[in-house]
Design an enzyme around this catalytic site. Structure first.
Site, mmCIF file in Angstrom:
data_model
loop_
_atom_site.group_PDB
_atom_site.id
_atom_site.type_symbol
_atom_site.label_atom_id
_atom_site.label_comp_id
_atom_site.label_asym_id
_atom_site.label_seq_id
_atom_site.Cartn_x
_atom_site.Cartn_y
_atom_site.Cartn_z
ATOM 1 N N ASP A 176 0.803 -1.225 0.000
ATOM 2 C CA ASP A 176 0.000 0.000 0.000
ATOM 3 C C ASP A 176 0.840 1.281 0.000
ATOM 4 O OD1 ASP A 176 0.932 -0.612 2.524
ATOM 5 O OD2 ASP A 176 -0.837 0.146 3.572
ATOM 6 N N GLU A 227 10.836 -3.898 12.776
ATOM 7 C CA GLU A 227 11.994 -3.452 11.982
ATOM 8 C C GLU A 227 13.262 -3.435 12.822
ATOM 9 O OE1 GLU A 227 9.099 -1.869 12.297
ATOM 10 O OE2 GLU A 227 8.300 -1.324 10.313
HETATM 11 C C1 UGA Z 1 3.293 -0.701 9.346
HETATM 12 C C2 UGA Z 1 4.635 -1.006 8.667
HETATM 13 O O1 UGA Z 1 4.809 -0.122 7.562
HETATM 14 C C3 UGA Z 1 4.607 -2.453 8.169
HETATM 15 O O2 UGA Z 1 5.749 -2.741 7.424
HETATM 16 C C4 UGA Z 1 4.464 -3.358 9.367
HETATM 17 O O3 UGA Z 1 4.405 -4.705 8.951
HETATM 18 C C5 UGA Z 1 3.166 -3.007 10.068
HETATM 19 O O4 UGA Z 1 3.109 -1.610 10.409
HETATM 20 C C6 UGA Z 1 2.986 -3.798 11.351
HETATM 21 O O5 UGA Z 1 2.294 -3.293 12.252
HETATM 22 O O6 UGA Z 1 3.493 -4.896 11.500
HETATM 23 P P1 UGA Z 1 0.798 -0.681 8.242
HETATM 24 O O7 UGA Z 1 0.450 0.290 7.180
HETATM 25 O O8 UGA Z 1 0.245 -0.471 9.605
HETATM 26 O O9 UGA Z 1 2.370 -0.820 8.284
HETATM 27 O O10 UGA Z 1 0.461 -2.183 7.821
HETATM 28 P P2 UGA Z 1 -0.247 -2.742 6.527
HETATM 29 O O11 UGA Z 1 0.131 -1.958 5.330
HETATM 30 O O12 UGA Z 1 -1.674 -2.942 6.827
HETATM 31 O O13 UGA Z 1 0.453 -4.183 6.427
HETATM 32 C C7 UGA Z 1 1.821 -4.346 6.098
HETATM 33 C C8 UGA Z 1 1.944 -5.378 4.974
HETATM 34 O O14 UGA Z 1 1.471 -6.628 5.453
HETATM 35 C C9 UGA Z 1 1.117 -5.024 3.735
HETATM 36 O O15 UGA Z 1 1.838 -5.365 2.574
HETATM 37 C C10 UGA Z 1 -0.129 -5.876 3.889
HETATM 38 O O16 UGA Z 1 -0.723 -6.241 2.666
HETATM 39 C C11 UGA Z 1 0.418 -7.093 4.625
HETATM 40 N N1 UGA Z 1 -0.592 -7.726 5.522
HETATM 41 C C12 UGA Z 1 -1.342 -6.977 6.364
HETATM 42 C C13 UGA Z 1 -0.750 -9.088 5.465
HETATM 43 O O17 UGA Z 1 -0.071 -9.784 4.699
HETATM 44 N N2 UGA Z 1 -1.690 -9.669 6.281
HETATM 45 C C14 UGA Z 1 -2.477 -8.947 7.121
HETATM 46 O O18 UGA Z 1 -3.341 -9.536 7.825
HETATM 47 C C15 UGA Z 1 -2.289 -7.555 7.168
HETATM 48 MN MN MN Z 2 0.637 0.003 5.100
#
Ligand code: UGA
Ligand code: MN
Length: 302
Positions: free
Chosen positions: A173, A258
């Site tokens: 995203d 991270e």
């Molecule tokens: C923040 C950080 O930018 C992420 O790199 C980190 O993994 C995340 O927090 C975290 O809390 O662990 P954020 O925008 O809150 O990111 O998280 P998302 O963008 O919703 O998810 C990070 C990635 O994991 C995305 O590529 C999303 O598609 C993937 N994801 C998310 C999954 O594969 N499974 C899920 O259930 C949720």
């Molecule tokens: Mn994100």
């Protein structure tokens, strides 16, 4: 043309039909109503689910044999929601403009989605797409860690560490400038740069003095040794072998994913600042609003 890496892949300018013929893997499809990530929306895939295709089923990587520039491995965890295809399309459109790149996309589910796979195939990108569920022991708030770890396993099992490569964890995203890829490509060990719209600030960044990182402007910079978002660093692939096992911790507290990884391999003094000494924002931690949908029509895949 000699293939310079052996990583198994699932695409590479071949049709799914050809894949089935070559490997004898029967791709199972069936209709499925899926509610794991969105109980109210549900999901009808019109027969779009495939097997969890693991490394042993995958084909060889078709990256051009160009020893002059290091390979960029992009690791992207992803999961089903209404905006998934849109996010991945946007990201693919960026990545297709970057040369010598291999995209590893890991679906957070039991099986891959064949429609999503078609999207990757249509881009002409060199990619691997497979499914990896979240492990039971992984803390609930942690997103993407098991998927990223599975991608790291895949790289270690298939890439020859003597071939120059970097690893970048790129969520589906975010927004990425093309410039950052060309800069991260030459990462010696760990490179870093500012991330826009991250950590509740306009940007988070390392602060540089005389070419070295001296501190960070970031959320929880007092308690996190490497207070940087996933989008703000790249690693030379060699660190996977040198500091094995380099994997994300699945019991990290919120926001610690991270730093806990980077603490395994690196010291702050070793960080190579990119983006003109961290003076430019070249990636943004964007987040897509959840669509307000009232009428569900599954005739078309969105
Ligand atoms: C923040 C950080 O930018 C992420 O790199 C980190 O993994 C995340 O927090 C975290 O809390 O662990 P954020 O925008 O809150 O990111 O998280 P998302 O963008 O919703 O998810 C990070 C990635 O994991 C995305 O590529 C999303 O598609 C993937 N994801 C998310 C999954 O594969 N499974 C899920 O259930 C949720
Ligand atoms: Mn994100």
């Amino acid at each position: 043309m000699i293939q310079n890496i052996k990583i198994s892949t699932f695409v590479i300018k071949r049709s799914l039909k050809m894949f089935c013929i070559l490997t004898g893997v029967a791709v199972i499809t069936w209709s499925f109503s899926y509610t794991k990530h969105s109980s109210t929306l549900g999901r009808r895939l019109n027969g779009a689910l495939g097997r969890r295709l693991s490394g042993s089923h995958l084909l060889s990587l078709d990256i051009a044999d160009n020893h002059d520039i290091p390979i960029i491995f992009i690791i992207t965890p992803t999961y089903y929601r209404l905006v998934q295809k849109a996010e991945l399309t946007r990201m693919a459109n960026t990545l297709r403009l970057v040369k010598q790149l291999h995209w590893i996309i890991v679906e957070d589910f039991e099986v891959i989605n064949l429609k999503t796979q078609e999207l990757f195939q249509s881009t002409g990108l060199s990619f691997t797409y497979f499914a990896q569920t979240k492990r039971n022991t992984t803390k609930n708030h942690i997103k993407g860690a098991d998927q990223r770890n599975a991608a790291l396993d895949l790289i270690m099992a298939n890439h020859n560490p003597s071939i120059p490569a970097v690893i970048y964890f790129a969520d589906d995203d975010n927004t990425y400038s093309l410039e950052i890829f060309e800069q991260m490509r030459y990462t010696k060990k760990l490179s870093m740069w500012p991330v826009g719209l991250s950590g509740g600030r306009t940007y988070e960044t390392p602060i540089i003095k005389d070419g070295k990182v001296i501190k960070f402007l970031a959320w929880k910079s007092e308690t996190r040794k490497f207070p940087i978002d996933m989008a703000g660093f790249a690693l030379n692939a060699k660190v996977l072998w040198t500091y094995n096992p380099m994997r994300f911790s699945t019991d990290a507290d919120s926001g610690m994913l991270e730093t806990k990884l980077l603490e395994k391999c690196c010291a702050v003094e070793e960080i190579e600042p990119l983006a003109d000494n961290c003076s430019k924002v070249l990636v943004w931690h964007t987040r897509t609003q959840k669509p307000q949908v009232r009428i569900f029509d599954n005739s078309l895949e969105v």
